[in-house]
Design a protein around this motif. Sequence first.
Motif, PDB file in Angstrom:
ATOM      1  N   GLN A 174       6.426 -17.766  14.792  1.00  0.00           N
ATOM      2  CA  GLN A 174       5.404 -16.600  15.506  1.00  0.00           C
ATOM      3  C   GLN A 174       4.177 -16.456  14.761  1.00  0.00           C
ATOM      4  O   GLN A 174       3.799 -16.639  13.489  1.00  0.00           O
ATOM      5  CB  GLN A 174       5.885 -15.298  15.406  1.00  0.00           C
ATOM      6  CG  GLN A 174       6.341 -14.598  13.940  1.00  0.00           C
ATOM      7  CD  GLN A 174       6.759 -13.370  14.276  1.00  0.00           C
ATOM      8  OE1 GLN A 174       5.810 -12.149  14.521  1.00  0.00           O
ATOM      9  NE2 GLN A 174       8.085 -12.987  13.986  1.00  0.00           N
ATOM     10  N   ASN A 175       3.061 -15.690  15.207  1.00  0.00           N
ATOM     11  CA  ASN A 175       1.877 -15.855  14.770  1.00  0.00           C
ATOM     12  C   ASN A 175       1.249 -14.244  14.604  1.00  0.00           C
ATOM     13  O   ASN A 175       0.196 -14.049  14.445  1.00  0.00           O
ATOM     14  CB  ASN A 175       0.681 -16.530  15.756  1.00  0.00           C
ATOM     15  CG  ASN A 175       0.809 -17.983  15.640  1.00  0.00           C
ATOM     16  OD1 ASN A 175       1.294 -18.570  14.744  1.00  0.00           O
ATOM     17  ND2 ASN A 175       0.158 -18.668  16.448  1.00  0.00           N
ATOM     18  N   ASP A 176       2.252 -13.353  14.840  1.00  0.00           N
ATOM     19  CA  ASP A 176       1.911 -11.824  14.851  1.00  0.00           C
ATOM     20  C   ASP A 176       2.636 -11.451  13.255  1.00  0.00           C
ATOM     21  O   ASP A 176       3.778 -11.774  13.386  1.00  0.00           O
ATOM     22  CB  ASP A 176       2.690 -11.210  15.960  1.00  0.00           C
ATOM     23  CG  ASP A 176       1.955 -11.284  17.222  1.00  0.00           C
ATOM     24  OD1 ASP A 176       0.701 -11.566  17.284  1.00  0.00           O
ATOM     25  OD2 ASP A 176       2.211 -11.076  18.357  1.00  0.00           O
ATOM     26  N   LEU A 177       1.726 -11.336  12.328  1.00  0.00           N
ATOM     27  CA  LEU A 177       2.115 -10.899  11.064  1.00  0.00           C
ATOM     28  C   LEU A 177       1.871  -9.591  10.622  1.00  0.00           C
ATOM     29  O   LEU A 177       0.916  -9.139  10.587  1.00  0.00           O
ATOM     30  CB  LEU A 177       1.724 -12.201  10.328  1.00  0.00           C
ATOM     31  CG  LEU A 177       1.358 -13.436  10.697  1.00  0.00           C
ATOM     32  CD1 LEU A 177       0.644 -14.347   9.612  1.00  0.00           C
ATOM     33  CD2 LEU A 177       2.861 -14.005  10.863  1.00  0.00           C
ATOM     34  N   ASP A 178       3.084  -9.341   9.873  1.00  0.00           N
ATOM     35  CA  ASP A 178       2.924  -7.752   9.240  1.00  0.00           C
ATOM     36  C   ASP A 178       2.904  -7.978   7.593  1.00  0.00           C
ATOM     37  O   ASP A 178       3.737  -8.648   7.192  1.00  0.00           O
ATOM     38  CB  ASP A 178       4.255  -7.015   9.581  1.00  0.00           C
ATOM     39  CG  ASP A 178       4.008  -6.652  11.310  1.00  0.00           C
ATOM     40  OD1 ASP A 178       3.032  -6.627  11.892  1.00  0.00           O
ATOM     41  OD2 ASP A 178       5.607  -6.610  11.835  1.00  0.00           O
ATOM     42  N   PHE A 179       2.047  -7.232   7.409  1.00  0.00           N
ATOM     43  CA  PHE A 179       1.988  -7.209   6.018  1.00  0.00           C
ATOM     44  C   PHE A 179       2.250  -5.751   5.169  1.00  0.00           C
ATOM     45  O   PHE A 179       1.526  -4.641   5.996  1.00  0.00           O
ATOM     46  CB  PHE A 179       0.504  -7.593   5.253  1.00  0.00           C
ATOM     47  CG  PHE A 179       0.568  -9.050   5.508  1.00  0.00           C
ATOM     48  CD1 PHE A 179       0.754 -10.044   4.597  1.00  0.00           C
ATOM     49  CD2 PHE A 179       0.000  -9.626   6.738  1.00  0.00           C
ATOM     50  CE1 PHE A 179       0.485 -11.430   4.721  1.00  0.00           C
ATOM     51  CE2 PHE A 179      -0.104 -10.892   6.896  1.00  0.00           C
ATOM     52  CZ  PHE A 179       0.080 -11.764   6.082  1.00  0.00           C
ATOM     53  N   ALA A 180       2.720  -5.492   4.036  1.00  0.00           N
ATOM     54  CA  ALA A 180       2.391  -4.198   3.584  1.00  0.00           C
ATOM     55  C   ALA A 180       1.807  -4.340   2.164  1.00  0.00           C
ATOM     56  O   ALA A 180       1.819  -5.550   1.312  1.00  0.00           O
ATOM     57  CB  ALA A 180       3.966  -3.756   2.922  1.00  0.00           C
ATOM     58  N   THR A 181       0.820  -3.426   1.803  1.00  0.00           N
ATOM     59  CA  THR A 181       0.061  -3.470   0.557  1.00  0.00           C
ATOM     60  C   THR A 181      -0.095  -2.087  -0.203  1.00  0.00           C
ATOM     61  O   THR A 181       0.039  -1.020   0.274  1.00  0.00           O
ATOM     62  CB  THR A 181      -1.409  -3.669   1.271  1.00  0.00           C
ATOM     63  OG1 THR A 181      -2.248  -3.793  -0.080  1.00  0.00           O
ATOM     64  CG2 THR A 181      -1.941  -2.590   2.182  1.00  0.00           C
ATOM     65  N   SER A 182      -0.558  -2.204  -1.458  1.00  0.00           N
ATOM     66  CA  SER A 182      -0.847  -0.909  -2.246  1.00  0.00           C
ATOM     67  C   SER A 182      -1.956  -0.482  -1.803  1.00  0.00           C
ATOM     68  O   SER A 182      -2.276   0.906  -2.143  1.00  0.00           O
ATOM     69  CB  SER A 182      -0.879  -1.403  -3.572  1.00  0.00           C
ATOM     70  OG  SER A 182      -1.743  -2.365  -3.929  1.00  0.00           O
ATOM     71  N   ALA A 183      -3.063  -1.202  -1.127  1.00  0.00           N
ATOM     72  CA  ALA A 183      -4.132  -0.832  -0.798  1.00  0.00           C
ATOM     73  C   ALA A 183      -4.231   0.365   0.152  1.00  0.00           C
ATOM     74  O   ALA A 183      -3.476   0.302   1.393  1.00  0.00           O
ATOM     75  CB  ALA A 183      -5.198  -1.763  -0.324  1.00  0.00           C
ATOM     76  N   ARG A 184      -5.219   1.206   0.300  1.00  0.00           N
ATOM     77  CA  ARG A 184      -5.423   2.270   1.153  1.00  0.00           C
ATOM     78  C   ARG A 184      -6.211   1.805   2.398  1.00  0.00           C
ATOM     79  O   ARG A 184      -6.717   0.664   2.028  1.00  0.00           O
ATOM     80  CB  ARG A 184      -6.106   3.780   0.583  1.00  0.00           C
ATOM     81  CG  ARG A 184      -5.457   4.161  -0.549  1.00  0.00           C
ATOM     82  CD  ARG A 184      -4.015   4.992   0.161  1.00  0.00           C
ATOM     83  NE  ARG A 184      -3.234   5.722  -0.743  1.00  0.00           N
ATOM     84  CZ  ARG A 184      -2.244   5.614  -1.438  1.00  0.00           C
ATOM     85  NH1 ARG A 184      -1.520   4.144  -1.545  1.00  0.00           N
ATOM     86  NH2 ARG A 184      -1.831   6.362  -2.352  1.00  0.00           N
ATOM     87  N   PRO A 185      -6.142   2.333   3.516  1.00  0.00           N
ATOM     88  CA  PRO A 185      -6.610   1.403   4.934  1.00  0.00           C
ATOM     89  C   PRO A 185      -8.259   1.202   4.526  1.00  0.00           C
ATOM     90  O   PRO A 185      -8.705   0.237   4.954  1.00  0.00           O
ATOM     91  CB  PRO A 185      -6.281   2.633   5.635  1.00  0.00           C
ATOM     92  CG  PRO A 185      -5.431   3.805   5.371  1.00  0.00           C
ATOM     93  CD  PRO A 185      -5.338   3.273   4.077  1.00  0.00           C
TER      94      PRO A 185
END
Length: 473
Positions: free
Chosen positions: A49-60
């Motif tokens: 798939q080409n729809d990718l979800d990431f989680a980050t420590s960074a704020r928006p």
Amino acid sequence: MAEVQRRVAAELDRLGPVIDELGARFADAGEELALVGGPVRDAMLGRLQNDLDFATSARPDVTERLLKGWADAIWDMGRDFGTIGARFGPWQVEITTYRSESYDPSSRKPDVDFGDSLAGDLGRRDFTVNAMAVSVPGRVFEDPHGGLLDLAERTLRTPGRPEDSFSDDPLRMMRAARFAAQLGFTVAPEVVAAMTRMAGRIEIISAERVRDELVKLVCAPHPRLGLTLLVETGLAEHVLPELPALALERDEHHRHKDVYEHTLTVLEQTIDQEERLGGEPDFVSRFAALMHDVGKPRTRRFESGGVVTFHHHDVVGAKITRKRMRALRFANAEIDAVARLVELHLRFHGYGSGEWTDSAVRRYVRDAGDQLERLHILTRADCTTRNERKAARLRRTYDELEARIARLSEEEELAAIRPDLDGNQIMSILGIGPGREVGEAYSWLLELRMDEGPKSAAEAEAALRQWWADRQA
């Protein structure tokens, strides 16, 4: 396991232009970034798939800044939930700040708090198979809740207690059914038990969110699995009560079909014919199959001799369908399409062994309108008899009807059937202006066209003048 590792490595290499570059950008800024959820699960299942979800420590705000100069486009509609979206070549990415979210018992909207660790973020996800991650740019696999084992065993389990998970977000109960339908997985017994105990909590979720999950479930490869789970846990009583209502108590002589099982079979037989519509999952056809007999519980009558009847269940079912789809906030076009199919699904049974006149065939086409192909599918799917001779006879008869429709369509352009005279011609011939009488004349000419087929302009004018003279007499 070696095969899974090979698939994941190959998929991560394919995603390298995204995950390695993004990971380096965030790392250089002192932030963490990880590919999470569905993309990791699907990589292990060999689903690209080409729809990718990431989680980050960074704020928006930081995420948005780091995406500038790299992404082709950036959007921030999910900023309030910590999510910034972007497009990079063929890839769509959503990057969400580590978070925890929960529902107030009486609220339909989640309270979102940002978290401070990947482990905490994974712990709040719906199922263990969606609680795996790959930290980037180092490509380090993270699986704190045993999602890989559950994936291998094709089991849906929650990272923590299912009661806590479903209390935080009751829609996860619907997602359990949806993932069962999409992946063909079994739902763990403790998860099923929690869904059963907490089914009523789905009431706090908005109709739109429930609708979206239901659509995904119905359009999944194995919708029977998900729908059966909804019924068995009692969730269907709250989101689609017409479905469990089909499990009618059978009369003591067992002289009528199990309507619930029949409906699920019709759904599967509808899916088997979707190549007629291009081969992609078609929600309208599938939902019409699911709803086609919902009028039966309300119209069931026991008559002498043990006969069970469901007179007018098609018309009643169409009204019930409209009411349910409105409650779920479906678009009017979808409501009209599904309800029309439900209302017309019995029409063919008046065809007998071919007794319809050409006029009746024209009306069948006109009433189906742009749903004719779906009506063909539903009518064929509605035959679930185990009597192969009867089934073969019905197939042959419907083949004959479709052939007649094709012949008449070629001769008369049935799909665009109209009277032989338009409104301006009617007014000119009769010497009248715009008004109710023009509409009545138009309707009469349309019925004439249905009954007798196309006429020349002269024939239509003569018939119209005769009709008008008879009216004036």
